[in-house]
Design a protein around this motif. Structure first.
Motif, PDB file in Angstrom:
ATOM      1  N   THR A 248      89.248   9.289  31.563  1.00 38.33           N
ATOM      2  CA  THR A 248      90.631   8.859  31.780  1.00 38.33           C
ATOM      3  C   THR A 248      90.688   7.484  32.451  1.00 38.33           C
ATOM      4  O   THR A 248      91.563   6.656  32.140  1.00 38.33           O
ATOM      5  CB  THR A 248      91.368   9.897  32.642  1.00 38.33           C
ATOM      6  N   ALA A 249      89.740   7.217  33.362  1.00 40.73           N
ATOM      7  CA  ALA A 249      89.714   5.917  34.045  1.00 40.73           C
ATOM      8  C   ALA A 249      89.508   4.776  33.040  1.00 40.73           C
ATOM      9  O   ALA A 249      90.193   3.749  33.095  1.00 40.73           O
ATOM     10  CB  ALA A 249      88.608   5.905  35.100  1.00 40.73           C
ATOM     11  N   PHE A 250      88.578   4.954  32.134  1.00 37.80           N
ATOM     12  CA  PHE A 250      88.319   3.897  31.155  1.00 37.80           C
ATOM     13  C   PHE A 250      89.387   3.833  30.069  1.00 37.80           C
ATOM     14  O   PHE A 250      89.593   2.793  29.429  1.00 37.80           O
ATOM     15  CB  PHE A 250      86.923   4.085  30.534  1.00 37.80           C
ATOM     16  N   LYS A 251      90.091   4.927  29.914  1.00 43.94           N
ATOM     17  CA  LYS A 251      91.195   4.921  28.955  1.00 43.94           C
ATOM     18  C   LYS A 251      92.314   3.992  29.415  1.00 43.94           C
ATOM     19  O   LYS A 251      93.069   3.436  28.603  1.00 43.94           O
ATOM     20  CB  LYS A 251      91.720   6.351  28.785  1.00 43.94           C
ATOM     21  N   GLN A 252      92.402   3.786  30.735  1.00 45.24           N
ATOM     22  CA  GLN A 252      93.429   2.894  31.281  1.00 45.24           C
ATOM     23  C   GLN A 252      93.242   1.448  30.802  1.00 45.24           C
ATOM     24  O   GLN A 252      94.196   0.667  30.778  1.00 45.24           O
ATOM     25  CB  GLN A 252      93.405   2.927  32.818  1.00 45.24           C
TER      26      GLN A 252
ATOM     27  N   LEU B 202      85.746   6.570  25.658  1.00 44.25           N
ATOM     28  CA  LEU B 202      84.454   7.156  26.000  1.00 44.25           C
ATOM     29  C   LEU B 202      84.351   8.590  25.479  1.00 44.25           C
ATOM     30  O   LEU B 202      85.375   9.257  25.283  1.00 44.25           O
ATOM     31  CB  LEU B 202      84.255   7.186  27.523  1.00 44.25           C
ATOM     32  N   PRO B 203      83.123   9.087  25.269  1.00 41.24           N
ATOM     33  CA  PRO B 203      82.962  10.501  24.883  1.00 41.24           C
ATOM     34  C   PRO B 203      83.512  11.411  25.976  1.00 41.24           C
ATOM     35  O   PRO B 203      83.666  11.009  27.123  1.00 41.24           O
ATOM     36  CB  PRO B 203      81.447  10.660  24.734  1.00 41.24           C
ATOM     37  N   ARG B 204      83.766  12.654  25.624  1.00 38.86           N
ATOM     38  CA  ARG B 204      84.406  13.568  26.557  1.00 38.86           C
ATOM     39  C   ARG B 204      83.449  14.160  27.591  1.00 38.86           C
ATOM     40  O   ARG B 204      83.846  14.390  28.735  1.00 38.86           O
ATOM     41  CB  ARG B 204      85.067  14.719  25.772  1.00 38.86           C
ATOM     42  N   VAL B 205      82.199  14.401  27.236  1.00 36.60           N
ATOM     43  CA  VAL B 205      81.311  15.138  28.145  1.00 36.60           C
ATOM     44  C   VAL B 205      80.286  14.212  28.789  1.00 36.60           C
ATOM     45  O   VAL B 205      79.967  13.138  28.279  1.00 36.60           O
ATOM     46  CB  VAL B 205      80.585  16.277  27.395  1.00 36.60           C
ATOM     47  N   SER B 206      79.761  14.670  29.939  1.00 39.71           N
ATOM     48  CA  SER B 206      78.838  13.850  30.723  1.00 39.71           C
ATOM     49  C   SER B 206      77.540  13.537  29.972  1.00 39.71           C
ATOM     50  O   SER B 206      76.981  12.445  30.132  1.00 39.71           O
ATOM     51  CB  SER B 206      78.521  14.549  32.044  1.00 39.71           C
ATOM     52  N   GLN B 207      77.065  14.466  29.157  1.00 36.93           N
ATOM     53  CA  GLN B 207      75.837  14.207  28.402  1.00 36.93           C
ATOM     54  C   GLN B 207      75.972  12.963  27.523  1.00 36.93           C
ATOM     55  O   GLN B 207      75.071  12.117  27.468  1.00 36.93           O
ATOM     56  CB  GLN B 207      75.471  15.408  27.509  1.00 36.93           C
TER      57      GLN B 207
END
Length: 286
Positions: A205-209, A214-219
């Motif tokens: 969400t931060a980078f969506k600003q 970005l991909p959804r999951v941490s992996q």
């Protein structure tokens, strides 16, 4: 007188009737004796005939006994053969059962080993998270890692000596500003805001600003950018814990040796120093 009158006649004299009778009686007696003797001889001679007549009966009994013996022998042979076949089948079945048991044990051992390995990894991750929660709780109680104001002064004991001011500019500054604004919000698995987040939901969400997808999951986020050294971090870099491509946690470096992350349900979104839980690596997207 004739001269032949005193010469005996050569003809046999006639036998008298009594003499004939006697002789007939004698002859009859002789004949009777012969008849009796013949009968006796016949009777004596008949005994071997009687024995000879019994031989077929004895031979038939022996044949029957021989046939019964042959049948018994054949039946015994058939029983032995059947038993041998049963024994062979049982041995084959036992061998197959033994092989199946060995294969089952092998698979069970492999499954157990795999389960133990997964459990070990899970336990390690759980221990890391537990230690993280413990440290975060202790840090919160001591006032460690308090978000610093614009003046750069701390608000509690044990605050970082860092001024807290970010040197980020442009898009990185926007990302840093956004994650810091989320500090104190709840941690909810799968959440992406605005009132709650999980670790990768906050980063996404931060980078969506700034219109960076970005991909959804941490992996996947741990390989979304260029790998950078932890000694050369810049504000806005994505930090990850675990191996690249299989990370189990992410956060955002905000500068001054600090990072912001949605840690766990107990602490929610917090800002903490890198020394609290050093990350494994980092990627740079901006």
């Amino acid at each position: 007188m004739s001269h032949t009158a005193h010469i005996r006649s050569h003809r046999k004299p006639r036998r008298s009737a009594s003499t004939l009778a006697v002789r007939a009686g004698v002859a009859g007696g002789v004949l009777s004796t012969l008849a009796v003797a013949g009968a006796s001889g016949s009777a004596n001679a008949a005994e071997p005939v009687t024995q000879t007549l019994e031989l077929p009966t004895l031979t038939a009994d022996l044949a029957a006994q021989a046939a019964q013996s042959a049948d018994a022998t054949e039946q015994a042979a058939a029983n032995y053969q059947l038993q041998a076949e049963r024994d062979a089948a049982a041995a084959k079945a036992a061998k197959k059962a033994e092989a199946d048991l060995a294969e089952a044990k092998k698979k069970a051992a492999e499954a157990k080993k795999k389960a133990e390995e997964e459990a070990r990894k899970e336990a390690a991750a759980r221990a890391s998270r537990t230690a993280e929660r413990t440290t975060l709780s202790a840090s919160a109680d001591a006032g460690t890692g308090t978000v610093l104001g614009d003046s750069g002064t701390g608000t509690g004991a044990g605050t970082s000596t860092d001024t807290g001011t970010s040197t980020a500019t442009g898009s990185a500054a926007a990302v840093v500003s956004f994650v810091r604004a989320q500090v104190g919000k709840a941690y909810v698995s799968g959440a992406t805001g605005p009132s709650a987040y999980d670790c990768s939901g906050l980063v996404q969400t931060a980078f969506k600003q700034i219109n960076v997808s970005l991909p959804r999951v941490s992996q996947d986020q741990s390989t979304a950018g260029t790998q950078v050294s932890l000694s050369n971090l810049q504000p806005g870099d994505i930090l990850y814990w675990g191996s690249a491509g299989s990370a189990y946690h992410v956060g955002v470096y905000v500068g001054g040796g600090m990072f912001v992350g949605a840690q766990n349900p107990s602490t929610g979104v917090v800002e903490r120093p890198l020394s609290y839980d050093p990350p494994t690596g980092a990627v740079r997207v901006l």
